[in-house]
Design a protein around this motif. Structure first.
Motif, PDB file in Angstrom:
ATOM      1  N   VAL A  13       0.839  -1.204   0.000  1.00 37.80           N
ATOM      2  CA  VAL A  13       0.000   0.000   0.000  1.00 37.80           C
ATOM      3  C   VAL A  13       0.875   1.256   0.000  1.00 37.80           C
ATOM      4  N   GLU A  14       1.914   1.282   0.833  1.00 33.59           N
ATOM      5  CA  GLU A  14       2.823   2.431   0.881  1.00 33.59           C
ATOM      6  C   GLU A  14       3.558   2.606  -0.446  1.00 33.59           C
ATOM      7  N   PHE A  15       3.996   1.480  -1.015  1.00 37.33           N
ATOM      8  CA  PHE A  15       4.706   1.518  -2.296  1.00 37.33           C
ATOM      9  C   PHE A  15       3.794   2.097  -3.383  1.00 37.33           C
ATOM     10  N   GLU A  16       2.556   1.637  -3.449  1.00 41.37           N
ATOM     11  CA  GLU A  16       1.606   2.122  -4.456  1.00 41.37           C
ATOM     12  C   GLU A  16       1.302   3.610  -4.263  1.00 41.37           C
ATOM     13  N   PHE A  17       1.186   4.050  -3.014  1.00 45.99           N
ATOM     14  CA  PHE A  17       0.936   5.463  -2.713  1.00 45.99           C
ATOM     15  C   PHE A  17       2.083   6.326  -3.251  1.00 45.99           C
ATOM     16  N   LEU A  18       3.316   5.933  -2.952  1.00 43.72           N
ATOM     17  CA  LEU A  18       4.477   6.683  -3.415  1.00 43.72           C
ATOM     18  C   LEU A  18       4.633   6.572  -4.932  1.00 43.72           C
ATOM     19  N   LEU A  19       4.308   5.421  -5.486  1.00 48.69           N
ATOM     20  CA  LEU A  19       4.462   5.183  -6.925  1.00 48.69           C
ATOM     21  C   LEU A  19       3.621   6.145  -7.759  1.00 48.69           C
ATOM     22  N   LYS A  20       2.441   6.518  -7.283  1.00 54.56           N
ATOM     23  CA  LYS A  20       1.581   7.440  -8.044  1.00 54.56           C
ATOM     24  C   LYS A  20       2.309   8.750  -8.329  1.00 54.56           C
ATOM     25  N   GLU A  21       2.886   9.344  -7.308  1.00 54.56           N
ATOM     26  CA  GLU A  21       3.600  10.613  -7.481  1.00 54.56           C
ATOM     27  C   GLU A  21       4.935  10.400  -8.180  1.00 54.56           C
ATOM     28  N   PHE A  22       5.640   9.330  -7.823  1.00 55.90           N
ATOM     29  CA  PHE A  22       6.937   9.036  -8.433  1.00 55.90           C
ATOM     30  C   PHE A  22       6.781   8.867  -9.947  1.00 55.90           C
ATOM     31  N   SER A  23       5.724   8.196 -10.389  1.00 55.62           N
ATOM     32  CA  SER A  23       5.475   7.991 -11.824  1.00 55.62           C
ATOM     33  C   SER A  23       5.350   9.325 -12.551  1.00 55.62           C
ATOM     34  N   LYS A  24       4.579  10.241 -11.978  1.00 50.98           N
ATOM     35  CA  LYS A  24       4.421  11.563 -12.588  1.00 50.98           C
ATOM     36  C   LYS A  24       5.770  12.274 -12.697  1.00 50.98           C
ATOM     37  N   GLN A  25       6.516  12.235 -11.596  1.00 58.39           N
ATOM     38  CA  GLN A  25       7.799  12.937 -11.554  1.00 58.39           C
ATOM     39  C   GLN A  25       8.815  12.342 -12.529  1.00 58.39           C
ATOM     40  N   VAL A  26       8.925  11.018 -12.546  1.00 62.35           N
ATOM     41  CA  VAL A  26       9.934  10.379 -13.401  1.00 62.35           C
ATOM     42  C   VAL A  26       9.565  10.517 -14.870  1.00 62.35           C
ATOM     43  N   GLU A  27       8.280  10.402 -15.201  1.00 61.83           N
ATOM     44  CA  GLU A  27       7.858  10.557 -16.594  1.00 61.83           C
ATOM     45  C   GLU A  27       8.086  11.987 -17.075  1.00 61.83           C
ATOM     46  N   GLY A  28       7.850  12.965 -16.207  1.00 59.26           N
ATOM     47  CA  GLY A  28       8.115  14.358 -16.555  1.00 59.26           C
ATOM     48  C   GLY A  28       9.589  14.631 -16.777  1.00 59.26           C
ATOM     49  N   LYS A  29      10.429  14.073 -15.927  1.00 59.82           N
ATOM     50  CA  LYS A  29      11.864  14.309 -16.060  1.00 59.82           C
ATOM     51  C   LYS A  29      12.442  13.592 -17.267  1.00 59.82           C
ATOM     52  N   ILE A  30      12.047  12.343 -17.474  1.00 57.32           N
ATOM     53  CA  ILE A  30      12.617  11.558 -18.573  1.00 57.32           C
ATOM     54  C   ILE A  30      12.151  12.083 -19.937  1.00 57.32           C
ATOM     55  N   LEU A  31      11.032  12.787 -19.955  1.00 62.04           N
ATOM     56  CA  LEU A  31      10.534  13.385 -21.184  1.00 62.04           C
ATOM     57  C   LEU A  31      11.424  14.551 -21.625  1.00 62.04           C
ATOM     58  N   HIS A  32      11.980  15.278 -20.652  1.00 63.27           N
ATOM     59  CA  HIS A  32      12.754  16.485 -20.943  1.00 63.27           C
ATOM     60  C   HIS A  32      14.268  16.313 -20.808  1.00 63.27           C
ATOM     61  N   PHE A  33      14.723  15.254 -20.126  1.00 61.96           N
ATOM     62  CA  PHE A  33      16.159  15.078 -19.898  1.00 61.96           C
ATOM     63  C   PHE A  33      16.599  13.665 -20.245  1.00 61.96           C
ATOM     64  N   THR A  34      17.838  13.558 -20.719  1.00 62.58           N
ATOM     65  CA  THR A  34      18.420  12.244 -20.963  1.00 62.58           C
ATOM     66  C   THR A  34      18.901  11.679 -19.640  1.00 62.58           C
ATOM     67  N   LEU A  35      19.304  10.430 -19.646  1.00 61.05           N
ATOM     68  CA  LEU A  35      19.803   9.784 -18.440  1.00 61.05           C
ATOM     69  C   LEU A  35      21.070  10.468 -17.926  1.00 61.05           C
ATOM     70  N   LYS A  36      21.832  11.061 -18.827  1.00 60.48           N
ATOM     71  CA  LYS A  36      23.058  11.770 -18.442  1.00 60.48           C
ATOM     72  C   LYS A  36      22.779  13.193 -17.971  1.00 60.48           C
ATOM     73  N   GLY A  37      21.498  13.612 -17.969  1.00 60.91           N
ATOM     74  CA  GLY A  37      21.115  14.916 -17.454  1.00 60.91           C
ATOM     75  C   GLY A  37      21.078  16.024 -18.491  1.00 60.91           C
ATOM     76  N   LYS A  38      21.293  15.695 -19.765  1.00 62.96           N
ATOM     77  CA  LYS A  38      21.242  16.715 -20.815  1.00 62.96           C
ATOM     78  C   LYS A  38      19.795  16.937 -21.235  1.00 62.96           C
ATOM     79  N   ARG A  39      19.470  18.213 -21.490  1.00 66.36           N
ATOM     80  CA  ARG A  39      18.113  18.552 -21.917  1.00 66.36           C
ATOM     81  C   ARG A  39      17.879  18.015 -23.327  1.00 66.36           C
ATOM     82  N   ARG A  40      16.728  17.371 -23.525  1.00 66.19           N
ATOM     83  CA  ARG A  40      16.373  16.845 -24.848  1.00 66.19           C
ATOM     84  C   ARG A  40      15.979  17.995 -25.769  1.00 66.19           C
ATOM     85  N   SER A  41      16.361  17.913 -27.035  1.00 66.29           N
ATOM     86  CA  SER A  41      16.002  18.936 -28.018  1.00 66.29           C
ATOM     87  C   SER A  41      14.498  19.003 -28.186  1.00 66.29           C
ATOM     88  N   TYR A  42      13.866  17.834 -28.216  1.00 65.85           N
ATOM     89  CA  TYR A  42      12.420  17.736 -28.340  1.00 65.85           C
ATOM     90  C   TYR A  42      11.908  16.887 -27.181  1.00 65.85           C
TER      91      TYR A  42
END
Length: 177
Positions: A13-42
């Motif tokens: 239950v705790e994992f699922e609670f945290l996962l909801k917000e973590f999913s939003k955060q990680v999807e937002g970051k990975i959309l705009h940044f590469t794994l090495k931290g560089k901003r994506r052109s698109y």
């Protein structure tokens, strides 16, 4: 069932609670940044299903295991079937994401806030420990995190628990940002 995962110390239950917000955060970051931290052109990214850390759940499990158990990166590489350099990149990428997710879920205690012991507790235990971290290349940061007692670079962790071992509050130096 409310099963506890011993590698993350969270119930399902705790994992699922945290996962909801973590999913939003990680999807937002990975959309705009590469794994090495560089901003994506698109801002566009499609995750491969063959990825060792496919999906937010696997990424959250990865970073929680790393924080709780603090295994060396070679172990993490073997456990998650990736190279040691990828482990290092994922840790650097996911630590801030986890911290911001915990903040959004109001699970981070800030030093200017007060802590009150719940009324139903007869005893509360307090313990402080130092957790070893990787040495920074910035000289000022190195000095800030160097522990003469441990002869290494560490962050201090303070935990308040009850007699069952449940952690009511855990504080550490702000090493995530």
């Amino acid at each position: 069932m409310n099963k506890l995962n011993p590698l993350t110390s969270l119930t399902q239950v705790e994992f699922e609670f945290l996962l909801k917000e973590f999913s939003k955060q990680v999807e937002g970051k990975i959309l705009h940044f590469t794994l090495k931290g560089k901003r994506r052109s698109y801002p566009k990214f499609k995750e491969s299903k063959l990825s060792s850390l496919y999906g937010s759940s696997k990424k959250l499990e990865f970073i929680l295991i790393y924080i709780k158990e603090h295994p060396n990166q070679h172990f993490m590489a073997s456990h998650f079937n990736m190279s040691q350099s990828k482990v290092s990149e994922w840790i650097a990428f996911l630590l801030p994401v986890l911290f911001h997710s915990l903040e959004k879920c109001s699970l981070v205690f800030h030093s200017n806030e007060s802590f009150e012991i719940p009324e139903n507790l007869d005893n509360i235990l307090c313990d402080v420990t130092e957790r070893q971290i990787t040495r920074s290349i910035d000289n000022d940061v190195q000095k800030e995190y160097y522990s003469g007692k441990k002869k290494s670079h560490t962050v201090k962790n303070l935990a308040f628990t009850d007699h069952t071992g449940f952690i009511h509050l855990g504080l550490s130096q702000n090493y995530f940002l």
